[in-house]
Design an enzyme around this catalytic site. Structure first.
Site, short mmCIF file in Angstrom:
data_model
loop_
_atom_site.label_atom_id
_atom_site.label_comp_id
_atom_site.label_asym_id
_atom_site.label_seq_id
_atom_site.Cartn_x
_atom_site.Cartn_y
_atom_site.Cartn_z
N SER A 13 -3.27 5.74 5.76
CA SER A 13 -2.15 5.27 6.59
C SER A 13 -2.34 3.80 6.90
O SER A 13 -3.31 3.42 7.57
CB SER A 13 -2.10 6.08 7.89
OG SER A 13 -1.28 5.38 8.82
N HIS A 38 0.44 6.18 2.88
CA HIS A 38 1.20 6.79 3.97
C HIS A 38 1.76 5.68 4.87
O HIS A 38 1.01 4.83 5.35
CB HIS A 38 0.27 7.71 4.77
CG HIS A 38 0.93 8.49 5.86
ND1 HIS A 38 1.61 9.67 5.64
CD2 HIS A 38 1.00 8.26 7.19
CE1 HIS A 38 2.07 10.13 6.79
NE2 HIS A 38 1.73 9.29 7.75
N ASP A 40 3.94 4.79 8.22
CA ASP A 40 4.39 5.35 9.50
C ASP A 40 5.52 4.51 10.08
O ASP A 40 5.30 3.38 10.52
CB ASP A 40 3.22 5.39 10.48
CG ASP A 40 2.21 6.47 10.10
OD1 ASP A 40 2.61 7.63 10.03
OD2 ASP A 40 1.03 6.13 9.88
N MET A 42 8.12 4.06 13.03
CA MET A 42 8.32 4.47 14.43
C MET A 42 9.39 3.62 15.08
O MET A 42 9.46 2.40 14.82
CB MET A 42 7.02 4.31 15.21
CG MET A 42 5.84 5.04 14.60
SD MET A 42 4.39 4.94 15.68
CE MET A 42 3.13 5.62 14.60
N HIS A 71 6.66 8.56 6.51
CA HIS A 71 6.69 9.48 7.65
C HIS A 71 7.61 8.89 8.71
O HIS A 71 7.27 7.89 9.34
CB HIS A 71 5.24 9.65 8.15
CG HIS A 71 5.09 10.48 9.37
ND1 HIS A 71 3.90 10.52 10.08
CD2 HIS A 71 5.94 11.31 10.03
CE1 HIS A 71 4.04 11.34 11.13
NE2 HIS A 71 5.27 11.81 11.12
N MET A 73 9.11 8.77 12.11
CA MET A 73 9.01 9.18 13.52
C MET A 73 10.12 8.47 14.27
O MET A 73 9.89 7.54 15.07
CB MET A 73 7.62 8.81 14.06
CG MET A 73 6.53 9.72 13.53
SD MET A 73 4.87 9.02 13.68
CE MET A 73 4.85 8.02 12.19
N MET A 142 1.11 17.72 12.31
CA MET A 142 0.54 16.64 13.14
C MET A 142 -0.66 17.20 13.91
O MET A 142 -0.52 18.17 14.67
CB MET A 142 1.57 16.10 14.13
CG MET A 142 2.67 15.24 13.52
SD MET A 142 2.12 13.86 12.49
CE MET A 142 1.08 12.92 13.63
N ASP A 181 -2.13 15.03 9.48
CA ASP A 181 -2.06 13.63 9.91
C ASP A 181 -2.52 13.53 11.37
O ASP A 181 -1.88 14.08 12.27
CB ASP A 181 -0.60 13.17 9.77
CG ASP A 181 -0.39 11.70 10.10
OD1 ASP A 181 -1.36 11.00 10.40
OD2 ASP A 181 0.79 11.29 10.04
C1 DX5 Z 1 0.27 8.79 14.07
C2 DX5 Z 1 0.58 8.51 12.62
C3 DX5 Z 1 -0.61 8.59 11.76
C4 DX5 Z 1 -1.73 7.62 12.10
C5 DX5 Z 1 -3.00 8.33 11.85
O1 DX5 Z 1 1.44 8.91 14.78
O2 DX5 Z 1 1.54 9.41 12.12
O3 DX5 Z 1 -0.28 8.52 10.37
O4 DX5 Z 1 -1.70 6.44 11.33
O5 DX5 Z 1 -4.05 7.56 12.31
P1 DX5 Z 1 -5.51 8.14 12.47
O6 DX5 Z 1 -5.96 8.61 11.11
O7 DX5 Z 1 -6.29 6.97 12.97
O8 DX5 Z 1 -5.46 9.28 13.46
ZN ZN Z 2 1.85 9.49 9.87
#
Ligand code: DX5
Ligand code: ZN
Length: 238
Positions: A13, A38, A40, A42, A71, A73, A142, A181
């Site tokens: 990620s 990956h 993220d 947000m 992903h 969010m 998650m 994740d």
């Molecule tokens: C959290 C994200 C993850 C995050 C994971 O909301 O969806 O993908 O980057 O980070 P680690 O591996 O540090 O928990």
């Molecule tokens: Zn993620």
């Protein structure tokens, strides 16, 4: 891409990477054996944090040699699926908590030629995906509350992975993978692989180290050691 539900894939990620030199970060984890990147996304509404959007995915697509696992969010993923697909996402996952018409959304993603995943927050019960389990390409469990990297793995996620795997198999969808994740590192990776997780997202365990290439390689090796004998590399998927 996720492929058969037993193929092991490491998905670093980039949330924990240095955004000032994302190209170097991607190249390093690819040298270390990353199977996916990956991403993220947000929006500051569904989760408290704001990260990156379509233009960054488009830039990543130009430099990454492995598929992009996006992903979402965000509170209204339906508005942005076309744009992320056009930007180069190979996989798009959406949270079941924000989608009253999840069936429509999953099929809209697939119609764009993109693998469709559905995501369960830690407090969301597995029943939320029972009716869509036959249709998805992967389910993302998650193992932290989404929003930030570097959080602690929630132990109950281990049995949830096994229960999601069972739900997919009951639906006749053994080709779909279980992705996990949050808080995945050398200590937790073996437990989740043993429970059935096959797409392993890791942010801080890879990028908050002096050598992300090596961290990727070592995490992948630790994951492979936890595979059941029947689904080790070279053996047929069950
Ligand atoms: C959290 C994200 C993850 C995050 C994971 O909301 O969806 O993908 O980057 O980070 P680690 O591996 O540090 O928990
Ligand atoms: Zn993620």
């Amino acid at each position: 891409m996720s492929g058969l539900g037993q193929t092991l894939q490491i998905a670093p990620s980039i949330l924990s990477a240095d955004f000032g030199c994302l190209g170097n970060a991607v190249a390093a984890v690819e040298r270390g054996g990353a199977d996916l990147i990956h991403v993220d996304v947000m929006d500051g509404h569904f989760v408290p944090n704001i990260t990156i959007g379509v233009p960054v995915v488009r830039s990543l697509k130009r430099i990454a040699t492995v598929p992009l696992d996006v992903h979402l969010m965000i509170t209204d993923p339906d508005r942005y699926i076309d744009a992320f697909a056009e930007a180069g996402a190979a996989m798009i996952s959406v949270h079941v908590e924000v989608l009253p018409h999840l069936h429509r959304t999953v099929h809209a993603i697939k119609a764009l030629g993109v693998e469709a995943g559905v995501v369960l927050n830690p407090s969301t019960p597995i029943v939320a995906i029972e009716e869509i389990a036959a249709d998805v390409d992967f389910v993302l469990v998650m193992s932290v509350n989404p929003g930030f990297g570097g959080q602690t793995f929630i132990p109950r996620s281990e049995s949830k992975v096994a229960d999601v795997r069972a739900a997919l198999d009951r639906a006749g969808n053994s080709a779909a993978s279980v992705e996990i994740d949050g808080g995945i590192d050398a200590l937790t990776v073996g437990r989740v692989v043993a429970a059935g997780a096959r797409i392993l997202v890791a942010g801080s365990a890879i990028f908050n180290t002096p050598d992300p290439e090596r961290a990727t390689r070592e995490l992948k090796a630790a994951a492979a050691r936890a595979l059941p004998v029947a689904s080790s590399p070279g053996s047929p998927a069950r």
